[in-house]
Every structure is written in structure tokens, then in C-alpha cells.
Scaffold this motif. Structure first.
Motif, PDB file in Angstrom:
ATOM      1  N   PRO A 194      -5.316   1.371  -6.914  1.00  0.00           N
ATOM      2  CA  PRO A 194      -6.320   2.361  -7.297  1.00  0.00           C
ATOM      3  C   PRO A 194      -7.024   2.677  -6.458  1.00  0.00           C
ATOM      4  CG  PRO A 194      -7.084   0.573  -8.932  1.00  0.00           C
ATOM      5  CD  PRO A 194      -6.283   0.422  -8.050  1.00  0.00           C
ATOM      6  N   ALA A 195      -8.176   1.965  -5.571  1.00  0.00           N
ATOM      7  CA  ALA A 195      -8.346   3.052  -3.880  1.00  0.00           C
ATOM      8  C   ALA A 195      -7.739   3.440  -3.279  1.00  0.00           C
ATOM      9  CB  ALA A 195      -9.399   2.036  -3.825  1.00  0.00           C
ATOM     10  N   ARG A 197      -3.977   3.066   3.774  1.00  0.00           N
ATOM     11  CA  ARG A 197      -4.095   3.243   2.828  1.00  0.00           C
ATOM     12  C   ARG A 197      -4.554   1.997   2.136  1.00  0.00           C
ATOM     13  NH1 ARG A 197      -0.295   7.005   0.214  1.00  0.00           N
ATOM     14  NH2 ARG A 197       0.337   5.017  -0.169  1.00  0.00           N
ATOM     15  N   LYS A 198      -5.499   1.840   1.479  1.00  0.00           N
ATOM     16  CA  LYS A 198      -6.043   0.702   0.349  1.00  0.00           C
ATOM     17  C   LYS A 198      -4.848   0.562  -0.271  1.00  0.00           C
ATOM     18  CE  LYS A 198     -10.644  -0.709   0.837  1.00  0.00           C
ATOM     19  NZ  LYS A 198     -11.453  -0.784   0.511  1.00  0.00           N
ATOM     20  N   ARG A 246      -4.727   5.175  -4.019  1.00  0.00           N
ATOM     21  CA  ARG A 246      -4.931   6.125  -4.976  1.00  0.00           C
ATOM     22  C   ARG A 246      -6.023   7.138  -5.139  1.00  0.00           C
ATOM     23  NH1 ARG A 246      -2.194   2.293  -7.565  1.00  0.00           N
ATOM     24  NH2 ARG A 246      -3.435   2.187  -9.698  1.00  0.00           N
ATOM     25  N   GLU A 247      -6.947   6.340  -4.686  1.00  0.00           N
ATOM     26  CA  GLU A 247      -7.963   8.002  -4.390  1.00  0.00           C
ATOM     27  C   GLU A 247      -8.239   8.455  -2.889  1.00  0.00           C
ATOM     28  OE1 GLU A 247     -11.038   5.527  -6.257  1.00  0.00           O
ATOM     29  OE2 GLU A 247     -10.696   5.421  -8.083  1.00  0.00           O
ATOM     30  N   GLY A 248      -7.656   7.367  -1.876  1.00  0.00           N
ATOM     31  CA  GLY A 248      -7.472   8.341  -0.635  1.00  0.00           C
ATOM     32  C   GLY A 248      -7.891   7.014   0.345  1.00  0.00           C
ATOM     33  N   ASN A 249      -8.719   6.010  -0.231  1.00  0.00           N
ATOM     34  CA  ASN A 249      -9.282   5.361   0.642  1.00  0.00           C
ATOM     35  C   ASN A 249      -8.784   4.691   1.067  1.00  0.00           C
ATOM     36  OD1 ASN A 249     -11.919   5.789  -0.321  1.00  0.00           O
ATOM     37  ND2 ASN A 249     -11.392   4.564  -2.328  1.00  0.00           N
ATOM     38  N   SER A 250      -8.426   3.989   2.669  1.00  0.00           N
ATOM     39  CA  SER A 250      -8.528   3.300   3.917  1.00  0.00           C
ATOM     40  C   SER A 250      -9.566   3.137   5.035  1.00  0.00           C
ATOM     41  CB  SER A 250      -7.761   4.535   4.306  1.00  0.00           C
ATOM     42  OG  SER A 250      -8.170   5.519   5.340  1.00  0.00           O
ATOM     43  N   ASN A 308       0.543  -1.343  -0.020  1.00  0.00           N
ATOM     44  CA  ASN A 308      -0.201   0.218  -0.317  1.00  0.00           C
ATOM     45  C   ASN A 308       0.564   2.068   0.124  1.00  0.00           C
ATOM     46  OD1 ASN A 308       0.919  -0.099   2.651  1.00  0.00           O
ATOM     47  ND2 ASN A 308      -0.847   0.790   3.799  1.00  0.00           N
TER      48      ASN A 308
END
Length: 164
Positions: free
Chosen positions: A104-105, A100-101, A107-111, A15
Motif C-alpha cells: 500500500p505504501a 517504489r515501496k 501505491r500511495e507513491g512512497n519510495s 514493488n
């Protein structure tokens, strides 16, 4: 857990970028760690007080994750429980660790997050090799082996969330 080299650790992260993995601080005492008592290697980054790292084995290979946690300390009278090993600690002994996931998730800021022992010494607490600041763990009816399996299952569930 089998002993890991610095290269094993740096290439295991799922990640963060290769550049971030190359720059992170790896424990210098890898040859002295109690590998037989570790189900994962966890450490805080001495150069970044809000960052920790965790490396475990999945499907026969090391998998590492970069974690962040708030630097805010709770009062000593406040007690929290780790979601991995179920050890309770006073004050800042347990922190909400966020990762952080992967892909792509991320990189989009999802965690995703989980309350963990701030020192990431869960395997040592479960085995009784390290005593929490509170002086003791709760008595459980599970054997140590069953507690270890539960901790590994809790960690696996957290890691699964990184890829969804």
C-alpha cells in the motif's frame, strides 16, 4: 547466487505489478552470466534509460526490485561513492536509485532511495572482476569476503526499507 531463469526474474518483483514485471526487459544473456561472482543481478532497461532492475536472493528465494534514476549526468570531475559497494566513480557512474515501496505504501507513491553504481556491477567491482572508470578502488583493510558481506548487508538494509 544461483542462476536465474527469465520466469524466476519476472515472478520475483515486489514493488511493481505483475503486468509491469511481465513487460520489463530481462537480460538475454542469462546463461552466460558469471553467477558465482554475483550477489545480485542488476541491469539497466535498454528501452527506458531511467530504469534499472535488481534481483537478489532473500530467505532462499529471488526478490526483485524496479529502480528509477535521473537521466541527468554529472560532470566528469565530480566523483561519487556507491552506498552498496563503496566504489567511487567519476561523472554519472553513481546514481540515486529510487524504488517504489512494496504494498500500500508504494501505491500511495512512497519510495526509498540509495546511491548505487549506475551499471549495478557492485559484486564485480568488489571482487576485482571489473575496474571502475576511475581505474581503481580504494585500498581497504577488509578482506574481499568482508567487503562482500558489507555489500550484502547494505543491500539487505535497503530492501528492508521497501517493506516498512
Amino acid at each position: 547466487m544461483r542462476p536465474l531463469t527469465e520466469q524466476d526474474i519476472r515472478t520475483s518483483f515486489v514493488n511493481c505489478s505483475k503486468g509491469e514485471a511481465k513487460r520489463l526487459a530481462v537480460p538475454r544473456d542469462l546463461g552466460e552470466l558469471p553467477w558465482d561472482d554475483l550477489d545480485f543481478l542488476g541491469w539497466r532497461d535498454p528501452g527506458a534509460p531511467d530504469r534499472s532492475h535488481l534481483v537478489t536472493e532473500r530467505d532462499g528465494r529471488p526478490v526483485g526490485i524496479a529502480l528509477r534514476f535521473p537521466a541527468v549526468r554529472r560532470g566528469f570531475l565530480h566523483r561519487s561513492m556507491c552506498s552498496l559497494c563503496l566504489t567511487t566513480h567519476p561523472g554519472g557512474g553513481v546514481s540515486l536509485m529510487t524504488a517504489r515501496k512494496a504494498g500500500p505504501a508504494g501505491r500511495e507513491g512512497n519510495s526509498v532511495g540509495l546511491y548505487m553504481c549506475t551499471d549495478l556491477a557492485c559484486p564485480l567491482y568488489v571482487r576485482g572482476k571489473k575496474v571502475p572508470d576511475s581505474g581503481a578502488r580504494f585500498e581497504e583493510s577488509l578482506t574481499v569476503a568482508e567487503q562482500i558481506d558489507r555489500m550484502k548487508g547494505n543491500l539487505a538494509a535497503f530492501l528492508d526499507k521497501l517493506h516498512t
